[in-house]
Enzyme design. Sequence first.
Site, PDB file in Angstrom:
ATOM      1  N   CYS A 186       0.865  -1.182   0.000  1.00 56.35           N
ATOM      2  CA  CYS A 186       0.000   0.000   0.000  1.00 56.35           C
ATOM      3  C   CYS A 186       0.899   1.229   0.000  1.00 56.35           C
ATOM      4  O   CYS A 186       1.496   1.566   1.022  1.00 56.35           O
ATOM      5  CB  CYS A 186      -0.922   0.002   1.224  1.00 56.35           C
TER       6      CYS A 186
ATOM      7  N   CYS B 176      -4.700   5.484  -4.925  1.00 53.33           N
ATOM      8  CA  CYS B 176      -4.007   4.205  -4.700  1.00 53.33           C
ATOM      9  C   CYS B 176      -2.557   4.414  -5.101  1.00 53.33           C
ATOM     10  O   CYS B 176      -2.255   4.603  -6.290  1.00 53.33           O
ATOM     11  CB  CYS B 176      -4.652   3.093  -5.525  1.00 53.33           C
TER      12      CYS B 176
END
Length: 284
Positions: free
Chosen positions: A82, A227
């Site tokens: 992430c 993202c």
Amino acid sequence: MSADGRSGRLRFTKMHGAGNDFVVLDLRDGTPPPDAALAAQLADRHFGIGCDQILTIEAPRSEGAAAAYGIWNSDGSAARQCGNGARCVAAWLVRDGTAQGERFIIDSPATAHAVERLDGDRYAVAMGVPQFEPTQIPLAGFAHARDEYALPVHGETVRFGAVSMGNPHAVVEVGRVDAAPVERVGALLQQNAAFPDSVNVGFAQVVDPVHVRLRVFERGVGETLACGSGACAAAAVLMQRGRVERDVQVSLPGGELRIRWPGDQEQVVMSGPAVFVFDGEWNR
């Protein structure tokens, strides 16, 4: 401490990176990581705290690292990478005093990341070397890497690039990102047998050689405002095709990221904000 076992209170920090929001828990006192049910409950925007992902601060796993972190999607599933979360963990460790200096290392479930503090609330994170071989993504049914793949999906052919940034990504180039079928095509690709571990699906519009617009349908979450690994993946695919330069601005619904990939065997470097929203306690 992150948790008080007697009272059942769980201390947390709410953060976001370009609108991709997180609940950060410090587990270094021995508090066990959340199971799938607890992670989903914490992430619930109506009955919990609300976030895209849970980030858990843990003891370092590699030599010289300041700390490690775990990642839990809003559906309770565990994740390995992430990018926006890496920046938020870095900022949390700086505020906590764990990370010293302008440069340090943090361990994600996928790899160790070199981090650099920039101006204001911005951090740069080395996200690893993109992996394009189908076995490394993983992408089934293809023996060798290609610039573009095609899959029949519910009566239509979807064309995409594919890459691993420590997690699997498909990148669909579109003419107008605002009109892209993000949820429909994203869900169909995630469910396709060609992606045995599912996949994060990015929809990328090349504005000019140094600017990309992007929306991402994340596995275990759905569409998010940003993202980080998806921005890295989209930039890497477009750079490999020669569609953009090696240093680009990626505009996501929640904000801006800068992605640099100096060379094929070098790491992608992502720069962007890491913002503290509030600290709190959750009574479980």
